[in-house]
Write a protein that holds these residues in place. Structure first.
Motif, short mmCIF file in Angstrom:
data_model
loop_
_atom_site.label_atom_id
_atom_site.label_comp_id
_atom_site.label_asym_id
_atom_site.label_seq_id
_atom_site.Cartn_x
_atom_site.Cartn_y
_atom_site.Cartn_z
N UNK A 170 1.08 -9.81 -5.12
CA UNK A 170 2.35 -9.29 -5.45
C UNK A 170 2.63 -7.91 -4.90
N UNK A 171 1.67 -7.22 -4.35
CA UNK A 171 1.89 -5.86 -3.84
C UNK A 171 1.88 -5.89 -2.31
N UNK A 172 2.83 -6.61 -1.75
CA UNK A 172 2.84 -6.80 -0.30
C UNK A 172 3.05 -5.50 0.46
N UNK A 173 3.84 -4.59 -0.07
CA UNK A 173 4.06 -3.31 0.61
C UNK A 173 2.76 -2.51 0.67
N UNK A 174 2.03 -2.49 -0.45
CA UNK A 174 0.74 -1.80 -0.48
C UNK A 174 -0.24 -2.44 0.48
N UNK A 175 -0.30 -3.77 0.45
CA UNK A 175 -1.22 -4.49 1.34
C UNK A 175 -0.91 -4.19 2.80
N UNK A 176 0.34 -4.16 3.12
CA UNK A 176 0.75 -3.86 4.50
C UNK A 176 0.36 -2.43 4.90
N UNK A 177 0.59 -1.50 3.99
CA UNK A 177 0.26 -0.10 4.26
C UNK A 177 -1.25 0.08 4.46
N UNK A 178 -2.05 -0.54 3.57
CA UNK A 178 -3.50 -0.40 3.69
C UNK A 178 -4.06 -1.13 4.90
N UNK A 179 -3.45 -2.23 5.27
CA UNK A 179 -3.86 -2.94 6.47
C UNK A 179 -3.61 -2.07 7.70
N UNK A 180 -2.48 -1.40 7.73
CA UNK A 180 -2.17 -0.49 8.84
C UNK A 180 -3.12 0.70 8.86
N UNK A 181 -3.45 1.23 7.69
CA UNK A 181 -4.39 2.36 7.62
C UNK A 181 -5.77 1.95 8.14
N UNK A 182 -6.21 0.75 7.77
CA UNK A 182 -7.50 0.26 8.24
C UNK A 182 -7.48 0.08 9.75
N UNK A 183 -6.44 -0.47 10.25
CA UNK A 183 -6.31 -0.66 11.70
C UNK A 183 -6.35 0.68 12.43
#
Length: 170
Positions: free
Chosen positions: A1-14
């Motif tokens: 349910x926290x797609x914005x957070x998931x997207x942000x953390x995925x970008x940070x990891x990348x």
């Protein structure tokens, strides 16, 4: 349910992986340095951005292990991730060679030396000196039952966890 957070953390990891690769990858040698730890950390963290970088890191790591008679030369940081990195790179044969090595430096040498506990470093009175500076977290992961494949704890709520646990136990 926290797609914005998931997207942000995925970008940070990348971004972190890209920065690590940029800082530590040696384009001349095609690896993350000549130490086992440098290449172990990159492989275990999924840093190599392409097959060529992964191949170079793995080649340097395996050449070092082979040159030392199938022994590790990682310290406390790299030892923790060595078997996982080899497994991720599809070199379970070499991971098993290291895990079952009986001469120092090796985990099994600790068992043979007694007194039944893990030593804090290679080269204690009970274990002959070696070029490995520290064992710390890497040793106990082999000795603790139920600690998952090569000691990596498996979060059962993660997708595919039961499959990974079953495969590791087989």
């Amino acid at each position: 349910g926290h797609t914005a957070d998931a997207s942000r953390y995925t970008q940070m990891l990348s971004s972190a992986k890209t920065g690590y690769h940029r800082a530590f990858f040696n384009t001349s040698t095609g690896d993350y340095g000549q130490s086992q730890t440098g290449n172990v950390l990159a492989i275990a963290a999924g840093i190599p951005p392409d097959a060529a970088a992964m191949s170079g890191a793995l080649a340097t790591l395996t050449a070092s292990i082979e040159a030392q008679g199938k022994h590790l030369s990682t310290g406390g940081v790299g030892t923790r991730w060595l078997l996982q990195a080899l497994t991720l790179a599809n070199r379970t044969d070499l991971a098993m060679d290291l895990a079952t090595q009986t001469t120092p430096p090796s985990w099994y040498d600790f068992v043979l030396a007694g007194p039944g506990t893990m030593h804090e470093q290679w080269g204690t009175a009970a274990v002959p000196a070696s070029n490995v500076s520290s064992c710390t977290g890497g040793c106990t992961m082999l000795a603790v039952p139920g600690n998952g494949f090569w000691g990596g704890a498996v979060n059962q709520s993660m997708p595919g966890a039961s499959t990974a646990t079953s495969a590791a136990s087989a």
